[in-house]
Scaffold this motif. Structure first.
Motif, short mmCIF file in Angstrom:
data_model
loop_
_atom_site.label_atom_id
_atom_site.label_comp_id
_atom_site.label_asym_id
_atom_site.label_seq_id
_atom_site.Cartn_x
_atom_site.Cartn_y
_atom_site.Cartn_z
N ARG A 180 9.92 9.59 -36.49
CA ARG A 180 11.19 10.30 -36.69
C ARG A 180 11.56 11.06 -35.42
O ARG A 180 10.75 11.84 -34.90
N ALA A 201 14.57 13.50 -33.72
CA ALA A 201 15.79 14.30 -33.85
C ALA A 201 16.51 14.32 -32.51
O ALA A 201 15.88 14.52 -31.46
N LEU A 207 21.51 9.82 -40.25
CA LEU A 207 20.27 9.09 -39.97
C LEU A 207 20.58 7.64 -39.65
O LEU A 207 21.30 6.97 -40.39
N ILE A 255 17.69 10.88 -35.96
CA ILE A 255 18.39 11.91 -36.72
C ILE A 255 19.44 12.54 -35.81
O ILE A 255 19.10 13.32 -34.91
N GLY A 274 18.67 20.93 -40.15
CA GLY A 274 18.20 19.56 -39.98
C GLY A 274 16.92 19.48 -39.17
O GLY A 274 16.01 18.71 -39.48
N SER A 325 14.02 21.03 -41.43
CA SER A 325 13.70 20.33 -42.68
C SER A 325 13.27 18.89 -42.48
O SER A 325 12.45 18.37 -43.24
N CYS A 326 13.81 18.21 -41.47
CA CYS A 326 13.49 16.79 -41.27
C CYS A 326 12.13 16.55 -40.64
O CYS A 326 11.64 15.42 -40.63
N ASP A 348 14.93 18.27 -49.12
CA ASP A 348 16.02 18.67 -48.25
C ASP A 348 17.35 17.99 -48.59
O ASP A 348 18.38 18.29 -47.99
N THR A 372 10.45 15.18 -47.32
CA THR A 372 9.26 14.78 -46.57
C THR A 372 8.01 15.22 -47.32
O THR A 372 7.94 16.36 -47.80
N ALA A 418 8.77 10.44 -44.79
CA ALA A 418 10.00 10.80 -45.48
C ALA A 418 10.32 9.74 -46.53
O ALA A 418 10.08 8.55 -46.32
#
Length: 575
Positions: free
Chosen positions: A137, A139, A188, A222, A237, A240-241, A373, A388, A433
């Protein structure tokens, strides 16, 4: 810096002679092998078992350094020996149902030698039996108009931009985003890689399901907002991600402006690894690009950031940086153009090579904990929770409990199904996730920041729920006289964002001023929260920005009574 970073760099012969790797270690996914030529049957089985261990350590990815002794010395092999050793590695991978690909080779022959000697690096990739793909993942942060959405559009669609933002149109979720060109929500997107490292995106496949099916490794990108007025969404974001790392995009034409430094500070506060992309280099002169890169290098090397910037110009830079990315403070810097495609291949190769952040085995063995989330209402399915899994494992059919409610209680339910990237799966592990479809849940009871726990964790769940917390904080910025009792701000911790009131400040004169450290007692205004000691937090409002770590959770399931505001004396009416 780790010697591995410069192992395959193009240097002088004197430099090559002194090159070496650090000694091999038992842990991790990197294995040294001097030569693997015609091993016996028993030796081959031992090598396969060893590769299986390295794949487990790397969560499905292992790196083999061929022609390297266990102490890290680069001894090298001739062309025939190297090919035979590579063939053995491929046979070992095939035995495990894995795939191997040669990332790079380098000649290390002494000048006086007539025979060429080589070292090689091989990546072995195998998706674990209980997973559909490896998932990383990422961001994407940066100031508005830095080129974040355009970059993601080019990577996921497989087509270059036309210079007017065509590539980013498929990423926008709202009409006003298309009209303004500014992202305002959390979006996403995905791209993948085959077992041999070939790119999989919408340019080669039609939909998400096909991309997931064809990919052994999936990159979840993300896209977060860069505009100042959407900063609350961006911080939520990011916290939380739970990305494996952050891609900070800086426009070469504008430089380090706007929210760039603030986004950089968030990464440092949450201790997230970071890479930097300087975009739009086709619009600027080399002198301007160099000026922007030097400014970034100055920021990254500041004591508060403490990163080691490394410009990425070759494939060797990509692979050596990717292998050391998680264990060091290296921050790679890519110079790219979304219009001409310059250096985009280096960025995609970095995504292919970078490992997923490894959680401890102990964390995977703990009781399941799923941070919520996102909340959806799906027709004919019911309530679906996105988030997640931070601890343990979860399976479809498990009985779980969801909370906390207003009185810090939890209600029981059952997981009907689990999906990852719209594809059903039987099992999820810590760090992954997913979305959970739950049985018989009232949508009005759900909110972001809740958790889904194992059914047997009721007593522990109550102990970790509270209206109050104590944190050691550092006040990064404040425009007023300082934070005192009664001050209100917005707190971000894990998947929760909520207004809090300061009940006590343990600092000089009970006031925390800019650039000071102290201990603050916070009280939530609306809902209780599920918290753990050691969690990182951020707080931000119009006047202040700060970061910290939870050191104590004040027990209590009763909502604190608010102190009534003093009544204002009405002003006399005008005649």
């Amino acid at each position: 810096m780790d010697p591995l970073v410069d192992l395959f760099s193009e240097e002088s012969d004197e430099k090559k002679k002194s090159d070496s790797l650090p000694p091999e270690v038992e842990e991790g996914n990197i294995e040294y092998k001097l030569k693997l030529i015609n091993p016996s049957a028993s030796r081959f089985e031992h090598l396969v078992t060893q590769m299986k261990w390295r794949l487990q350590e790397g969560q499905g990815e292992a790196i083999y350094e061929i022609g390297v002794a266990d102490n890290g010395s680069l001894l090298g092999l001739n062309t025939k020996e190297l090919q035979m050793s590579l063939d053995t590695v491929m046979r070992m991978a095939h035995k495990l149902g894995a795939n191997g690909s040669v990332l790079r080779k380098r000649e290390i022959s002494p000048p006086e030698s007539d025979e060429k000697l080589w070292v090689a690096e091989v990546m072995v990739r195998k998706v674990p039996d209980d997973q559909q793909f490896l998932d990383v993942r990422v961001a994407v942060l940066g100031n508005m108009e830095a080129g974040k959405s355009t970059l993601l559009g080019v990577l996921t669609q497989g087509e270059l931009d036309n210079g007017r933002g065509k590539a980013r149109l498929n990423l926008f979720r709202h009409l006003h985003e298309i009209q303004s060109g500014h992202t305002s929500s959390i979006s996403l997107e995905i791209m993948g890689f085959t077992p041999l490292g070939e790119v999989v995106n919408y340019g080669t496949h039609s939909d998400v399901e096909d991309i997931c099916e064809a990919s052994a490794k999936l990159i979840t990108l993300i896209d977060l907002a860069g505009h100042q007025k959407y900063l609350k969404t961006t911080v939520f974001g990011l916290s939380s991600c739970r990305p494996d790392f952050v891609l900070l995009v800086v426009g070469a034409n504008s430089g380090v402006v706007g929210t760039t430094c603030e986004h950089l500070g968030f990464c440092v506060a949450l201790k997230v690894p970071m890479a930097v992309v300087v975009s739009k280099i086709d619009l600027c002169s080399k002198e301007k690009v160099e000026q922007v890169v030097k400014k970034l290098e100055t920021l990254l090397t500041n004591p508060g950031c403490n990163r080691v910037p490394r410009r990425i110009a070759t494939d060797n830079d990509v692979y050596s940086t990717a292998h050391n990315f998680k264990e060091s403070n290296i921050c790679p810097i890519f110079l790219i153009s979304n219009v001409t495609g310059q250096n985009l291949e280096l960025l995609t190769r970095f995504f292919n090579a970078v490992p997923k952040y490894r959680l401890s085995d102990e964390l995977e063995r703990k009781e399941a904990e799923f941070q919520v989330d996102e909340i959806y209402s799906v027709p004919e399915v019911g309530v679906v929770l996105g988030g997640t899994l931070t601890r343990g494992t979860m399976r479809a059919g498990d009985e779980v409990q969801v909370g906390p409610t207003e009185d810090c209680s939890f209600f029981k339910t059952k997981i009907m199904s689990i999906h990852r990237h719209r594809s059903p799966c039987r099992l999820i592990k810590a760090g992954q996730a997913a979305t959970l479809a739950l049985y018989g849940i009232d949508r009005s009871l759900m909110r972001k920041g809740m958790v889904v726990l194992d059914i047997g964790e009721t007593s522990r769940a109550h102990a970790l729920c509270s209206w109050k917390l104590v944190a050691n904080v550092f006040l990064i910025h404040h425009t007023g006289s300082g934070i005192k009792k009664g001050y209100q701000t917005t707190l971000y911790v894990s998947a929760m964002m909520q207004t809090v009131t300061v009940e006590q400040v343990e600092a000089e004169e009970e006031t925390l001023r800019q650039s000071q450290r102290g201990r603050i007692h916070f009280r939530f205004q609306r809902h209780p929260a599920f918290l753990r000691v050691g969690w990182r937090l951020l707080f931000r409002d119009g006047q202040s920005r700060g970061m910290g770590e939870i050191v104590q959770i004040t027990k209590g399931s009763t909502k604190p009574k608010r102190t009534p505001s003093p009544k204002r004396t009405p002003s006399p009416s005008r005649p």
